[in-house]
Design a protein around this motif. Structure first.
Motif, PDB file in Angstrom:
ATOM      1  N   VAL A   1       0.845  -1.197   0.000  1.00 20.54           N
ATOM      2  CA  VAL A   1       0.000   0.000   0.000  1.00 20.54           C
ATOM      3  C   VAL A   1       0.883   1.251   0.000  1.00 20.54           C
ATOM      4  O   VAL A   1       0.685   2.178  -0.795  1.00 20.54           O
ATOM      5  CB  VAL A   1      -0.952   0.007   1.208  1.00 20.54           C
ATOM      6  CG1 VAL A   1      -1.568   1.392   1.411  1.00 20.54           C
ATOM      7  CG2 VAL A   1      -2.062  -1.015   1.013  1.00 20.54           C
ATOM      8  N   LEU A   2       1.854   1.282   0.895  1.00 25.64           N
ATOM      9  CA  LEU A   2       2.738   2.447   0.983  1.00 25.64           C
ATOM     10  C   LEU A   2       3.590   2.604  -0.273  1.00 25.64           C
ATOM     11  O   LEU A   2       4.007   3.722  -0.605  1.00 25.64           O
ATOM     12  CB  LEU A   2       3.638   2.324   2.214  1.00 25.64           C
ATOM     13  CG  LEU A   2       2.905   2.400   3.564  1.00 25.64           C
ATOM     14  CD1 LEU A   2       3.865   2.100   4.708  1.00 25.64           C
ATOM     15  CD2 LEU A   2       2.261   3.764   3.742  1.00 25.64           C
ATOM     16  N   SER A   3       3.841   1.503  -0.950  1.00 27.24           N
ATOM     17  CA  SER A   3       4.609   1.563  -2.192  1.00 27.24           C
ATOM     18  C   SER A   3       3.764   2.092  -3.345  1.00 27.24           C
ATOM     19  O   SER A   3       4.179   2.996  -4.076  1.00 27.24           O
ATOM     20  CB  SER A   3       5.156   0.179  -2.536  1.00 27.24           C
ATOM     21  OG  SER A   3       5.787   0.182  -3.800  1.00 27.24           O
ATOM     22  N   LEU A   4       2.558   1.558  -3.507  1.00 27.56           N
ATOM     23  CA  LEU A   4       1.771   1.890  -4.687  1.00 27.56           C
ATOM     24  C   LEU A   4       1.076   3.241  -4.611  1.00 27.56           C
ATOM     25  O   LEU A   4       0.787   3.844  -5.651  1.00 27.56           O
ATOM     26  CB  LEU A   4       0.737   0.797  -4.961  1.00 27.56           C
ATOM     27  CG  LEU A   4       1.276  -0.568  -5.402  1.00 27.56           C
ATOM     28  CD1 LEU A   4       0.171  -1.395  -6.038  1.00 27.56           C
ATOM     29  CD2 LEU A   4       2.441  -0.441  -6.368  1.00 27.56           C
ATOM     30  N   ILE A   5       0.780   3.734  -3.406  1.00 29.31           N
ATOM     31  CA  ILE A   5       0.118   5.038  -3.344  1.00 29.31           C
ATOM     32  C   ILE A   5       1.046   6.157  -3.811  1.00 29.31           C
ATOM     33  O   ILE A   5       0.579   7.255  -4.147  1.00 29.31           O
ATOM     34  CB  ILE A   5      -0.419   5.355  -1.927  1.00 29.31           C
ATOM     35  CG1 ILE A   5       0.715   5.367  -0.902  1.00 29.31           C
ATOM     36  CG2 ILE A   5      -1.531   4.399  -1.534  1.00 29.31           C
ATOM     37  CD1 ILE A   5       0.263   5.803   0.488  1.00 29.31           C
ATOM     38  N   SER A   6       2.349   5.875  -3.849  1.00 30.40           N
ATOM     39  CA  SER A   6       3.297   6.877  -4.338  1.00 30.40           C
ATOM     40  C   SER A   6       3.908   6.467  -5.674  1.00 30.40           C
ATOM     41  O   SER A   6       4.841   7.119  -6.156  1.00 30.40           O
ATOM     42  CB  SER A   6       4.419   7.092  -3.311  1.00 30.40           C
ATOM     43  OG  SER A   6       5.129   5.893  -3.066  1.00 30.40           O
ATOM     44  N   ASN A   7       3.391   5.414  -6.278  1.00 25.87           N
ATOM     45  CA  ASN A   7       3.923   4.906  -7.539  1.00 25.87           C
ATOM     46  C   ASN A   7       3.077   5.434  -8.695  1.00 25.87           C
ATOM     47  O   ASN A   7       1.912   5.070  -8.845  1.00 25.87           O
ATOM     48  CB  ASN A   7       3.916   3.372  -7.527  1.00 25.87           C
ATOM     49  CG  ASN A   7       4.681   2.780  -8.699  1.00 25.87           C
ATOM     50  OD1 ASN A   7       4.691   3.330  -9.795  1.00 25.87           O
ATOM     51  ND2 ASN A   7       5.324   1.642  -8.470  1.00 25.87           N
ATOM     52  N   ILE A   8       3.664   6.306  -9.511  1.00 27.07           N
ATOM     53  CA  ILE A   8       2.882   6.939 -10.578  1.00 27.07           C
ATOM     54  C   ILE A   8       2.410   5.929 -11.617  1.00 27.07           C
ATOM     55  O   ILE A   8       1.466   6.206 -12.363  1.00 27.07           O
ATOM     56  CB  ILE A   8       3.689   8.052 -11.277  1.00 27.07           C
ATOM     57  CG1 ILE A   8       4.930   7.470 -11.970  1.00 27.07           C
ATOM     58  CG2 ILE A   8       4.075   9.149 -10.299  1.00 27.07           C
ATOM     59  CD1 ILE A   8       5.617   8.472 -12.885  1.00 27.07           C
ATOM     60  N   ARG A   9       3.033   4.754 -11.664  1.00 22.64           N
ATOM     61  CA  ARG A   9       2.649   3.769 -12.679  1.00 22.64           C
ATOM     62  C   ARG A   9       1.235   3.243 -12.469  1.00 22.64           C
ATOM     63  O   ARG A   9       0.655   2.652 -13.380  1.00 22.64           O
ATOM     64  CB  ARG A   9       3.642   2.601 -12.679  1.00 22.64           C
ATOM     65  CG  ARG A   9       5.053   2.988 -13.088  1.00 22.64           C
ATOM     66  CD  ARG A   9       5.085   3.568 -14.474  1.00 22.64           C
ATOM     67  NE  ARG A   9       6.426   3.990 -14.871  1.00 22.64           N
ATOM     68  CZ  ARG A   9       6.680   4.712 -15.939  1.00 22.64           C
ATOM     69  NH1 ARG A   9       5.674   5.105 -16.719  1.00 22.64           N
ATOM     70  NH2 ARG A   9       7.916   5.069 -16.239  1.00 22.64           N
ATOM     71  N   PHE A  10       0.683   3.423 -11.279  1.00 22.79           N
ATOM     72  CA  PHE A  10      -0.672   2.940 -11.012  1.00 22.79           C
ATOM     73  C   PHE A  10      -1.654   4.091 -10.845  1.00 22.79           C
ATOM     74  O   PHE A  10      -2.752   3.909 -10.337  1.00 22.79           O
ATOM     75  CB  PHE A  10      -0.672   2.023  -9.780  1.00 22.79           C
ATOM     76  CG  PHE A  10       0.062   0.740 -10.030  1.00 22.79           C
ATOM     77  CD1 PHE A  10      -0.614  -0.372 -10.508  1.00 22.79           C
ATOM     78  CD2 PHE A  10       1.430   0.654  -9.843  1.00 22.79           C
ATOM     79  CE1 PHE A  10       0.064  -1.557 -10.779  1.00 22.79           C
ATOM     80  CE2 PHE A  10       2.122  -0.524 -10.102  1.00 22.79           C
ATOM     81  CZ  PHE A  10       1.438  -1.634 -10.573  1.00 22.79           C
ATOM     82  N   GLN A  11      -1.250   5.266 -11.304  1.00 19.17           N
ATOM     83  CA  GLN A  11      -2.152   6.413 -11.329  1.00 19.17           C
ATOM     84  C   GLN A  11      -2.781   6.530 -12.707  1.00 19.17           C
ATOM     85  O   GLN A  11      -2.185   6.110 -13.704  1.00 19.17           O
ATOM     86  CB  GLN A  11      -1.383   7.689 -10.967  1.00 19.17           C
ATOM     87  CG  GLN A  11      -0.892   7.707  -9.527  1.00 19.17           C
ATOM     88  CD  GLN A  11      -0.028   8.916  -9.209  1.00 19.17           C
ATOM     89  OE1 GLN A  11       0.145   9.809 -10.028  1.00 19.17           O
ATOM     90  NE2 GLN A  11       0.528   8.937  -8.003  1.00 19.17           N
TER      91      GLN A  11
END
Length: 579
Positions: A129-139
């Protein structure tokens, strides 16, 4: 917990998407993928991967996979049933990266459950969760294939960590490995290491791993073969290219998968020595296939680039830089990109030394260590390194938490648990580097994200769209956006499959005014787009102070270039090339 994790990440992604000023991601690859999908929806053939509007006359054969184009195109077509073309496209690009959150979270949850049950799974979910909320690839808007690759690797690890000998998990791992090869070759070393892990576990355990080894080998071979047949036109069956799924990787992957399955069938109930000999023979067979079919794929596919392209383009591509270059240009990235992975490797080594679930940590070490080596050569690998670190670190944090509960009066156990959890989060390192950069009053921070040039905005390129269809000479970083917003052909976009077009644009900028005129006419250029703030343009002007780009930067416009009206103070200056 899994649903909650998906909800949190998806909510963060939706918020980021609603705040965005453009429905397409800021990376060139996102715009280029959209151009490719549009062409496919407009009737370009499934097997036809030519980008006819990129490069010199005739176009450029792209190396991307239709397997990623298809679902995006399907979503656009679905939304197109009740929305106009623009909104349907925006809705599809908004939804696609969010959908990919689901397999990533499920893969992490399953793998962490396999290695440590509920507590480890919860910690793994917190880390992802902490990784993906800041990962632009999943925005929203990020439609390049890197998020697809992470989803495939997550499910691959989930399959590999299934209990010893369970064939269903290894079928999943084999299918995901095959799809990863088909989607993009960046993951090929990781897939190869996964195969080696399965093979060595089979050689060590024998019969208990028989079904799993066969399942992985056959599913890998079948998936790669199916992907090859589905995405490769028959006329290219014999062509070997090392940047996509062609005869080379098809032959190597299928040979490896079938050799493993055959070895398991023949030698699973024989001695360990016999199994190792069978594995050595299989390895020799795969090596022979590699050397006979695709020896060139053992080298860096970018090694043969023209020296001018290496100097003015490749060495300036941030994700292709080495750790040495990053230390010089953006030292704050080192903590964000390498700390968690390095700590995970140290944890694995320590637990292997102490014989603490040695085989499991050998598996994670085998996955993380080569990924670290690759990341040191090209930092784009740190995406996978940070992701793979989640698994051994989740187990380590879980064990420390259990120890802290057993020893409630021991403050050291609590500090160890909290400390390891904290330093296992890449964004913590990014925040720390941002704080240091702020104190030092520097711009060296990975928290800034991608800042697209004003030259690639729709409004900046709009005057080009009003011109008769022709050929545009522009810096390579503008190429994908020009293709997206206009119907022109561009000489250059930042893709190694188009070296001739990129060299043509570079030579135009480097040449003196009269020589540049001849080059423009030779390449059929009808429009020239000049962006003074573009990094490559600045480098060209510095390298050739008497060249065309240097002259335009000083406001000197040759008589054969006719300025096109643009808004005052516009970042992008556009010129017609007069006959």
């Amino acid at each position: 917990m899994v649903l909650l994790a998906i909800f949190i990440i998806a909510t963060a992604s939706v918020i980021a998407g609603l705040r965005a000023t453009d429905y397409v991601g800021a990376d060139n690859d996102d715009a280029m993928r959209l151009v490719e999908v549009r062409d496919f929806l407009a009737g370009q053939g499934w097997f036809d991967m030519m980008q006819y509007r990129l490069g010199l006359d005739g176009g450029t054969l792209m190396h991307w996979s239709r397997l990623v184009d298809l679902p995006i195109a399907g979503l656009i077509a679905l939304f197109g049933l009740f929305l106009p073309p623009g909104p349907s496209e925006a809705a599809a690009l908004f939804l696609w990266p969010i959908l990919l959150i689901v397999p990533v979270v499920i893969g992490v949850a399953r793998a962490c459950w396999n290695i440590g049950r509920r507590q480890t799974m919860i910690i793994g979910l917190v880390l992802i969760v902490l990784s993906l909320i800041s990962n632009i690839r999943f925005q929203p808007g990020n439609i390049d294939h890197h998020n697809v690759q992470l989803a495939l690797i997550a499910l691959l690890v989930a399959g590999l960590t299934d209990r010893l000998g369970r064939w269903k998990g290894h079928v999943l791992a084999g299918i995901m490995a095959g799809l990863a090869v088909a989607v993009g070759v960046e993951t090929t070393p990781l897939v190869a290491m996964a195969g080696i892990v399965v093979a060595l576990r089979w050689a060590w355990h024998g019969a208990p791993m028989d079904g799993a080894a066969r399942a992985f080998g056959l599913s890998l071979a079948a998936t790669v073969a199916a992907a090859f047949l589905v995405t490769t036109p028959p006329r290219l069956y014999a062509m070997v290219t090392c940047d996509n799924l062609s005869l080379g990787f098809f032959a190597i992957a299928t040979a490896g998968g079938l050799a493993l399955a055959l070895s398991a069938h023949i030698a699973s109930r024989r001695s360990r020595i016999a199994r190792l000999l069978a594995l050595a023979a299989s390895g020799a067979a795969v090596a022979a296939v590699t050397l006979s079919v695709a020896p060139q794929c053992l080298q860096n596919p970018l090694a043969s680039l023209d020296p001018l392209l290496k100097t003015l383009w490749l060495e300036r591509v941030q994700e292709a830089q080495s750790i040495v270059q990053m230390v010089q240009t953006m030292p704050s990235y080192v903590g964000f990109g390498f700390a968690a992975g390095t700590i995970a490797i140290i944890v694995c080594l320590a637990r292997i030394w102490r014989n603490d679930r040695r085989e499991l940590h050998l598996v994670f070490l085998a996955l993380c260590l080569p990924t670290l080596a690759i990341s040191m050569l090209q930092v784009r690998g740190t995406t996978f390194l940070n992701f793979l670190s989640i698994f051994p670190l989740s187990l380590a944090v879980s064990d420390l938490r259990s120890r802290a509960h057993r020893e409630p009066k021991t403050i050291g156990a609590e500090l160890a648990f909290a400390g390891l959890m904290l330093i296992s989060i890449p964004s913590v390192w990014a925040i720390a580097s941002a704080a240091v950069a702020k104190v030092a009053n520097t711009d060296d921070t990975v928290m800034a994200g991608i800042e697209p040039s004003a030259c690639v905005a729709r409004d900046a390129i709009a005057p080009l769209a009003d011109e008769p269809i022709g050929v545009v000479a522009a810096p390579s970083n503008l190429g994908a956006s020009i293709l997206r917003f206009t119907h022109h052909r561009v000489l250059a976009a930042p893709y190694h499959r188009n070296p001739a077009g990129m060299l043509a644009e570079l030579n135009i900028g480097l040449a003196g005014a009269e020589a540049a005129k001849n080059l423009l006419k030779r390449d059929g250029v009808t429009l020239l787009a000049f962006c003074a703030e573009d990094g490559q343009t600045s480098l060209i002007a510095e390298r050739a102070p008497d060249g065309l780009y240097a002259a335009l930067g000083r406001g000197i416009v040759p008589a054969y270039l006719q300025p096109i009206a643009t808004p005052e103070q516009a970042a992008l200056k556009i010129f017609r090339v007069l006959p």
